[in-house]
Motif scaffolding. Structure first.
Motif, mmCIF file in Angstrom:
data_model
loop_
_atom_site.group_PDB
_atom_site.id
_atom_site.type_symbol
_atom_site.label_atom_id
_atom_site.label_comp_id
_atom_site.label_asym_id
_atom_site.label_seq_id
_atom_site.Cartn_x
_atom_site.Cartn_y
_atom_site.Cartn_z
ATOM 1 N N PRO A 104 0.691 -1.339 -0.110
ATOM 2 C CA PRO A 104 -0.408 0.180 0.147
ATOM 3 C C PRO A 104 1.075 1.238 0.034
ATOM 4 C CG PRO A 104 -0.311 -1.191 2.083
ATOM 5 C CD PRO A 104 0.638 -1.858 1.472
ATOM 6 N N LEU A 108 0.301 4.231 -3.105
ATOM 7 C CA LEU A 108 -0.105 5.439 -2.107
ATOM 8 C C LEU A 108 1.333 6.810 -3.464
ATOM 9 C CD1 LEU A 108 -0.598 6.641 0.890
ATOM 10 C CD2 LEU A 108 1.382 8.002 -0.709
ATOM 11 N N HIS A 112 -0.226 9.119 -5.810
ATOM 12 C CA HIS A 112 -0.182 10.246 -5.328
ATOM 13 C C HIS A 112 -0.541 11.934 -5.995
ATOM 14 C CE1 HIS A 112 -1.793 13.209 -1.838
ATOM 15 N NE2 HIS A 112 -0.349 13.676 -2.054
ATOM 16 N N PRO A 118 0.875 12.748 1.771
ATOM 17 C CA PRO A 118 -0.298 12.765 2.368
ATOM 18 C C PRO A 118 -0.710 12.123 4.348
ATOM 19 C CG PRO A 118 -0.165 10.958 0.751
ATOM 20 C CD PRO A 118 0.787 11.742 0.773
ATOM 21 N N GLU A 119 -1.410 12.589 5.149
ATOM 22 C CA GLU A 119 -1.681 12.005 6.328
ATOM 23 C C GLU A 119 -1.307 9.944 6.307
ATOM 24 O OE1 GLU A 119 -0.887 12.790 9.572
ATOM 25 O OE2 GLU A 119 -0.432 14.771 8.566
ATOM 26 N N GLU A 120 -1.508 9.656 4.951
ATOM 27 C CA GLU A 120 -2.223 8.319 4.551
ATOM 28 C C GLU A 120 -0.824 7.607 4.817
ATOM 29 O OE1 GLU A 120 -4.331 6.322 5.351
ATOM 30 O OE2 GLU A 120 -4.843 4.554 3.893
ATOM 31 N N TYR A 121 0.418 8.084 4.028
ATOM 32 C CA TYR A 121 1.729 7.879 3.930
ATOM 33 C C TYR A 121 2.291 7.485 5.403
ATOM 34 C CZ TYR A 121 6.714 7.616 3.721
ATOM 35 O OH TYR A 121 7.647 6.633 3.945
ATOM 36 N N TRP A 122 2.325 8.504 6.746
ATOM 37 C CA TRP A 122 2.256 8.437 7.871
ATOM 38 C C TRP A 122 1.856 7.575 8.396
ATOM 39 C CZ3 TRP A 122 6.704 10.742 7.459
ATOM 40 C CH2 TRP A 122 6.459 12.318 6.715
ATOM 41 N N ARG A 123 0.530 6.667 8.161
ATOM 42 C CA ARG A 123 0.187 6.083 9.245
ATOM 43 C C ARG A 123 0.878 4.482 9.126
ATOM 44 N NH1 ARG A 123 -3.987 2.744 8.870
ATOM 45 N NH2 ARG A 123 -4.666 3.373 6.605
ATOM 46 N N LEU A 124 0.528 4.883 7.068
ATOM 47 C CA LEU A 124 0.941 3.929 6.456
ATOM 48 C C LEU A 124 2.409 3.303 6.617
ATOM 49 C CD1 LEU A 124 -0.683 3.295 2.753
ATOM 50 C CD2 LEU A 124 -1.493 1.994 5.246
ATOM 51 N N SER A 125 3.571 3.602 6.267
ATOM 52 C CA SER A 125 4.624 3.483 6.797
ATOM 53 C C SER A 125 5.351 3.187 8.126
ATOM 54 C CB SER A 125 5.444 4.444 6.501
ATOM 55 O OG SER A 125 5.316 5.732 6.942
#
Ligand code: HEM
Length: 151
Positions: A104, A108, A112, A118-125
């Motif tokens: 994922p 992204l 992107h 994006p915030e989503e990157y920090w969450r996934l990483s």
């Protein structure tokens, strides 16, 4: 026979340095990107470094097992068997745990648009890096066992 064993030890140690060395900075290298362009670039560098880890990793296992086949008593040594088991666990974590969590992140990075990360990157990483740290701890334990051969 003795010379061949020493050649295996030599390849083993070179592989540990060239393979595991880059392995320990795979997480660090992608932490410096401040925008999407920098982040994508850092992941490309990480991809190249990972090739060292894969080649070194295979050589470590092959030479390590080779030494065991030459000196069977190694299979009775706690440090050797523990390292082998830990190594196989670490190897399995790659496709079973890391790969599904890095997909994922890569998707992204590919999809992107815009420069802001994006915030989503920090969450996934964050999740991915947690398991990468676990891998590093396993490798540190193996290296310690290799050097100290405590039991
Ligand atoms: C993270 C993976 C590994 C790293 C970084 C690593 C690193 C090392 C290093 C630095 C040494 C030299 C220590 C010394 O003798 O002072 C060593 C020795 C050794 N390693 Fe590994 N190793 C790894 C995995 C393995 C595995 C999976 C095996 C077994 C299948 C193995 C078998 C051996 C053996 C038999 C020696 C002793 C060589 C000798 O002195 O006769 N290693 N390793």
């Amino acid at each position: 026979m003795d010379t061949f064993y020493r050649v295996l030890v030599f390849i083993h140690i070179i592989s540990a340095i060239l393979g595991m060395g880059p392995g320990f900075i795979l997480t660090t290298v992608v932490k410096s990107g401040k925008n999407m362009t920098e982040l994508r670039h850092s992941y490309r560098i990480r991809h190249k470094l990972h090739i060292f880890v894969m080649v070194g990793g295979v050589l470590l296992l092959v030479t390590g097992l080779g030494m065991g086949l030459m000196h069977h008593y190694l299979f009775q040594m706690g440090w050797y068997v523990t390292s082998l088991i830990l190594y196989l666990i670490a190897l399995a974590i790659g496709p079973l745990v890391l790969s599904p969590r890095s997909k994922p992140v890569k998707a992204l990075l590919a999809s992107h648009t815009g420069e802001e990360i994006p915030e989503e990157y920090w969450r996934l990483s964050k999740v991915l890096f947690r398991y990468e740290h676990l891998e590093n701890v396993i490798f540190l334990i193996i290296i310690t066992l290799m050097i100290l051969k405590p039991f």
